[in-house]
Design a protein around this motif. Structure first.
Motif, PDB file in Angstrom:
ATOM      1  N   MET A  22      -7.256 -27.242   4.463  1.00 15.04           N
ATOM      2  CA  MET A  22      -6.771 -26.216   3.618  1.00 15.04           C
ATOM      3  C   MET A  22      -7.894 -25.777   2.693  1.00 15.04           C
ATOM      4  O   MET A  22      -8.617 -26.608   2.161  1.00 15.04           O
ATOM      5  CB  MET A  22      -5.607 -26.774   2.828  1.00 15.04           C
ATOM      6  CG  MET A  22      -4.860 -25.682   2.229  1.00 15.04           C
ATOM      7  SD  MET A  22      -3.199 -26.071   2.135  1.00 15.04           S
ATOM      8  CE  MET A  22      -2.865 -26.198   0.578  1.00 15.04           C
ATOM      9  N   SER A  23      -7.960 -24.498   2.459  1.00 19.30           N
ATOM     10  CA  SER A  23      -9.059 -23.943   1.684  1.00 19.30           C
ATOM     11  C   SER A  23      -8.572 -23.623   0.285  1.00 19.30           C
ATOM     12  O   SER A  23      -7.488 -23.086   0.085  1.00 19.30           O
ATOM     13  CB  SER A  23      -9.585 -22.707   2.396  1.00 19.30           C
ATOM     14  OG  SER A  23     -10.424 -22.011   1.543  1.00 19.30           O
ATOM     15  N   ASP A  24      -9.412 -23.971  -0.702  1.00 22.46           N
ATOM     16  CA  ASP A  24      -9.045 -23.673  -2.087  1.00 22.46           C
ATOM     17  C   ASP A  24      -9.505 -22.278  -2.501  1.00 22.46           C
ATOM     18  O   ASP A  24      -9.239 -21.843  -3.621  1.00 22.46           O
ATOM     19  CB  ASP A  24      -9.695 -24.690  -3.025  1.00 22.46           C
ATOM     20  CG  ASP A  24      -9.011 -26.032  -2.909  1.00 22.46           C
ATOM     21  OD1 ASP A  24      -7.833 -26.036  -2.568  1.00 22.46           O
ATOM     22  OD2 ASP A  24      -9.668 -27.049  -3.194  1.00 22.46           O
ATOM     23  N   ALA A  25     -10.168 -21.606  -1.658  1.00 19.55           N
ATOM     24  CA  ALA A  25     -10.707 -20.291  -2.006  1.00 19.55           C
ATOM     25  C   ALA A  25      -9.607 -19.233  -1.967  1.00 19.55           C
ATOM     26  O   ALA A  25      -8.811 -19.171  -1.035  1.00 19.55           O
ATOM     27  CB  ALA A  25     -11.804 -19.916  -1.044  1.00 19.55           C
ATOM     28  N   LEU A  26      -9.570 -18.450  -2.975  1.00 21.89           N
ATOM     29  CA  LEU A  26      -8.604 -17.353  -3.046  1.00 21.89           C
ATOM     30  C   LEU A  26      -9.169 -16.145  -2.321  1.00 21.89           C
ATOM     31  O   LEU A  26     -10.383 -15.930  -2.300  1.00 21.89           O
ATOM     32  CB  LEU A  26      -8.327 -16.994  -4.500  1.00 21.89           C
ATOM     33  CG  LEU A  26      -7.579 -18.056  -5.308  1.00 21.89           C
ATOM     34  CD1 LEU A  26      -7.521 -17.638  -6.757  1.00 21.89           C
ATOM     35  CD2 LEU A  26      -6.189 -18.282  -4.799  1.00 21.89           C
ATOM     36  N   PRO A  27      -8.306 -15.329  -1.719  1.00 20.58           N
ATOM     37  CA  PRO A  27      -8.816 -14.136  -1.048  1.00 20.58           C
ATOM     38  C   PRO A  27      -9.415 -13.181  -2.067  1.00 20.58           C
ATOM     39  O   PRO A  27      -8.971 -13.086  -3.198  1.00 20.58           O
ATOM     40  CB  PRO A  27      -7.596 -13.546  -0.371  1.00 20.58           C
ATOM     41  CG  PRO A  27      -6.421 -14.179  -0.985  1.00 20.58           C
ATOM     42  CD  PRO A  27      -6.860 -15.456  -1.627  1.00 20.58           C
ATOM     43  N   GLY A  28     -10.395 -12.429  -1.692  1.00 19.77           N
ATOM     44  CA  GLY A  28     -11.064 -11.486  -2.568  1.00 19.77           C
ATOM     45  C   GLY A  28     -10.305 -10.160  -2.640  1.00 19.77           C
ATOM     46  O   GLY A  28      -9.417  -9.851  -1.833  1.00 19.77           O
ATOM     47  N   LEU A  29     -10.661  -9.382  -3.630  1.00 19.40           N
ATOM     48  CA  LEU A  29     -10.013  -8.085  -3.816  1.00 19.40           C
ATOM     49  C   LEU A  29     -10.297  -7.142  -2.646  1.00 19.40           C
ATOM     50  O   LEU A  29      -9.516  -6.239  -2.367  1.00 19.40           O
ATOM     51  CB  LEU A  29     -10.485  -7.434  -5.112  1.00 19.40           C
ATOM     52  CG  LEU A  29      -9.942  -8.063  -6.387  1.00 19.40           C
ATOM     53  CD1 LEU A  29     -10.522  -7.360  -7.600  1.00 19.40           C
ATOM     54  CD2 LEU A  29      -8.452  -8.036  -6.453  1.00 19.40           C
ATOM     55  N   ASP A  30     -11.389  -7.361  -1.990  1.00 18.30           N
ATOM     56  CA  ASP A  30     -11.706  -6.482  -0.871  1.00 18.30           C
ATOM     57  C   ASP A  30     -10.804  -6.714   0.328  1.00 18.30           C
ATOM     58  O   ASP A  30     -10.772  -5.925   1.253  1.00 18.30           O
ATOM     59  CB  ASP A  30     -13.169  -6.671  -0.475  1.00 18.30           C
ATOM     60  CG  ASP A  30     -13.475  -8.111  -0.096  1.00 18.30           C
ATOM     61  OD1 ASP A  30     -12.720  -9.000  -0.563  1.00 18.30           O
ATOM     62  OD2 ASP A  30     -14.426  -8.330   0.657  1.00 18.30           O
ATOM     63  N   GLN A  31     -10.039  -7.763   0.310  1.00 21.55           N
ATOM     64  CA  GLN A  31      -9.124  -8.035   1.416  1.00 21.55           C
ATOM     65  C   GLN A  31      -7.716  -7.459   1.170  1.00 21.55           C
ATOM     66  O   GLN A  31      -6.878  -7.497   2.059  1.00 21.55           O
ATOM     67  CB  GLN A  31      -9.024  -9.538   1.646  1.00 21.55           C
ATOM     68  CG  GLN A  31     -10.305 -10.156   2.119  1.00 21.55           C
ATOM     69  CD  GLN A  31     -10.191 -11.673   2.252  1.00 21.55           C
ATOM     70  OE1 GLN A  31      -9.225 -12.255   1.771  1.00 21.55           O
ATOM     71  NE2 GLN A  31     -11.176 -12.269   2.916  1.00 21.55           N
ATOM     72  N   LEU A  32      -7.416  -6.947  -0.032  1.00 22.93           N
ATOM     73  CA  LEU A  32      -6.095  -6.378  -0.332  1.00 22.93           C
ATOM     74  C   LEU A  32      -5.952  -5.008   0.324  1.00 22.93           C
ATOM     75  O   LEU A  32      -6.901  -4.256   0.427  1.00 22.93           O
ATOM     76  CB  LEU A  32      -5.902  -6.246  -1.841  1.00 22.93           C
ATOM     77  CG  LEU A  32      -5.826  -7.551  -2.628  1.00 22.93           C
ATOM     78  CD1 LEU A  32      -5.707  -7.239  -4.105  1.00 22.93           C
ATOM     79  CD2 LEU A  32      -4.666  -8.405  -2.180  1.00 22.93           C
ATOM     80  N   ARG A  33      -4.787  -4.711   0.765  1.00 23.80           N
ATOM     81  CA  ARG A  33      -4.510  -3.444   1.428  1.00 23.80           C
ATOM     82  C   ARG A  33      -3.386  -2.701   0.672  1.00 23.80           C
ATOM     83  O   ARG A  33      -2.490  -3.316   0.117  1.00 23.80           O
ATOM     84  CB  ARG A  33      -4.084  -3.675   2.867  1.00 23.80           C
ATOM     85  CG  ARG A  33      -5.120  -4.409   3.664  1.00 23.80           C
ATOM     86  CD  ARG A  33      -4.839  -4.228   5.135  1.00 23.80           C
ATOM     87  NE  ARG A  33      -5.585  -5.110   5.971  1.00 23.80           N
ATOM     88  CZ  ARG A  33      -6.866  -4.992   6.259  1.00 23.80           C
ATOM     89  NH1 ARG A  33      -7.551  -4.019   5.740  1.00 23.80           N
ATOM     90  NH2 ARG A  33      -7.466  -5.847   7.060  1.00 23.80           N
ATOM     91  N   GLU A  34      -3.443  -1.347   0.706  1.00 23.49           N
ATOM     92  CA  GLU A  34      -2.400  -0.524   0.095  1.00 23.49           C
ATOM     93  C   GLU A  34      -1.097  -0.712   0.866  1.00 23.49           C
ATOM     94  O   GLU A  34      -1.098  -0.803   2.093  1.00 23.49           O
ATOM     95  CB  GLU A  34      -2.793   0.959   0.143  1.00 23.49           C
ATOM     96  CG  GLU A  34      -3.897   1.336  -0.799  1.00 23.49           C
ATOM     97  CD  GLU A  34      -3.391   1.546  -2.209  1.00 23.49           C
ATOM     98  OE1 GLU A  34      -2.234   1.925  -2.393  1.00 23.49           O
ATOM     99  OE2 GLU A  34      -4.181   1.285  -3.126  1.00 23.49           O
ATOM    100  N   LEU A  35       0.010  -0.716   0.135  1.00 29.87           N
ATOM    101  CA  LEU A  35       1.314  -0.765   0.794  1.00 29.87           C
ATOM    102  C   LEU A  35       1.638   0.630   1.333  1.00 29.87           C
ATOM    103  O   LEU A  35       1.393   1.627   0.656  1.00 29.87           O
ATOM    104  CB  LEU A  35       2.396  -1.196  -0.175  1.00 29.87           C
ATOM    105  CG  LEU A  35       2.323  -2.635  -0.670  1.00 29.87           C
ATOM    106  CD1 LEU A  35       3.386  -2.868  -1.713  1.00 29.87           C
ATOM    107  CD2 LEU A  35       2.484  -3.599   0.474  1.00 29.87           C
ATOM    108  N   PRO A  36       2.191   0.721   2.527  1.00 29.69           N
ATOM    109  CA  PRO A  36       2.533   2.052   3.049  1.00 29.69           C
ATOM    110  C   PRO A  36       3.700   2.648   2.269  1.00 29.69           C
ATOM    111  O   PRO A  36       4.617   1.957   1.862  1.00 29.69           O
ATOM    112  CB  PRO A  36       2.913   1.783   4.503  1.00 29.69           C
ATOM    113  CG  PRO A  36       3.312   0.353   4.537  1.00 29.69           C
ATOM    114  CD  PRO A  36       2.532  -0.352   3.452  1.00 29.69           C
ATOM    115  N   LEU A  37       3.660   3.988   2.046  1.00 30.40           N
ATOM    116  CA  LEU A  37       4.736   4.694   1.354  1.00 30.40           C
ATOM    117  C   LEU A  37       5.921   4.863   2.303  1.00 30.40           C
ATOM    118  O   LEU A  37       5.743   5.032   3.509  1.00 30.40           O
ATOM    119  CB  LEU A  37       4.253   6.061   0.885  1.00 30.40           C
ATOM    120  CG  LEU A  37       3.199   6.040  -0.223  1.00 30.40           C
ATOM    121  CD1 LEU A  37       2.740   7.457  -0.507  1.00 30.40           C
ATOM    122  CD2 LEU A  37       3.733   5.393  -1.470  1.00 30.40           C
ATOM    123  N   PRO A  38       7.144   4.834   1.749  1.00 28.66           N
ATOM    124  CA  PRO A  38       8.304   5.066   2.615  1.00 28.66           C
ATOM    125  C   PRO A  38       8.322   6.521   3.078  1.00 28.66           C
ATOM    126  O   PRO A  38       7.704   7.393   2.474  1.00 28.66           O
ATOM    127  CB  PRO A  38       9.495   4.751   1.721  1.00 28.66           C
ATOM    128  CG  PRO A  38       8.998   4.864   0.335  1.00 28.66           C
ATOM    129  CD  PRO A  38       7.530   4.570   0.366  1.00 28.66           C
TER     130      PRO A  38
END
Length: 166
Positions: free
Chosen positions: A1-17
């Motif tokens: 298990m990795s203690d590293a948190l994902p970076g901001l560059d890995q976040l994606r926009e949520l699609p609009l309905p």
């Protein structure tokens, strides 16, 4: 298990309905909309027909207001009241019945007014109408202004309440 948190560059926009459609979801709403439009059109037509049917009444009441103002300064102006009532009664009739109303005179005419709106005219109104129609100018000038005002009010009540035949 990795203690590293994902970076901001890995976040994606949520699609609009998807956009909400203004079109009804079921055919029942479409039927209801059509019925509402038909009901509104019917109500508008009824109001228009009623206003058109009562145009003569509004014009007669306007003429009565003018006559009342003139009669306040000159009692001879009240001579137009019997003719105004007759024109109003004729305008209220369908074309086939106008000849019957036009031929009325004297007591038959006053009885017609009374039948159209019972108890609209006070006691002595028939005699006062005769005076306005046929008496000499001096007799009309000597009329009591309160009695004349009462007759004009009764005439207004008759114009407002009489039945439109067609």
């Amino acid at each position: 298990m990795s203690d590293a948190l994902p970076g901001l560059d890995q976040l994606r926009e949520l699609p609009l309905p998807a956009a909400v459609s203004y079109w009804p979801q079921t055919w029942g709403w479409a039927v209801l909309a059509v019925l509402a439009l038909l009901g509104g059109a019917w109500a508008a037509a009824a109001v228009w027909r009623d206003r058109r049917r009562n145009l003569y009444r509004r014009q007669a009441l306007q003429a009565l207001r003018r006559l009342e103002q003139e009669a306040a300064n000159n009692p001879l102006a009240a001579r137009g009241l019997p003719a105004l009532l007759k024109r109003t009664a004729l305008a209220a009739q369908p074309p086939a019945a106008r000849a019957a109303v036009a031929s009325l005179g004297g007591d038959a005419w006053l009885a017609y007014l009374e039948r159209a709106v019972p108890r609209a005219f006070p006691e002595g109104s028939p005699e006062l109408m005769r005076v306005l129609a046929y008496a000499p100018d001096e007799t009309v000038r000597r009329l009591d202004s309160a009695t004349l005002a009462q007759l004009i009010r009764a005439s207004r009540q008759w114009m407002v309440k009489h039945h439109v035949a067609a």
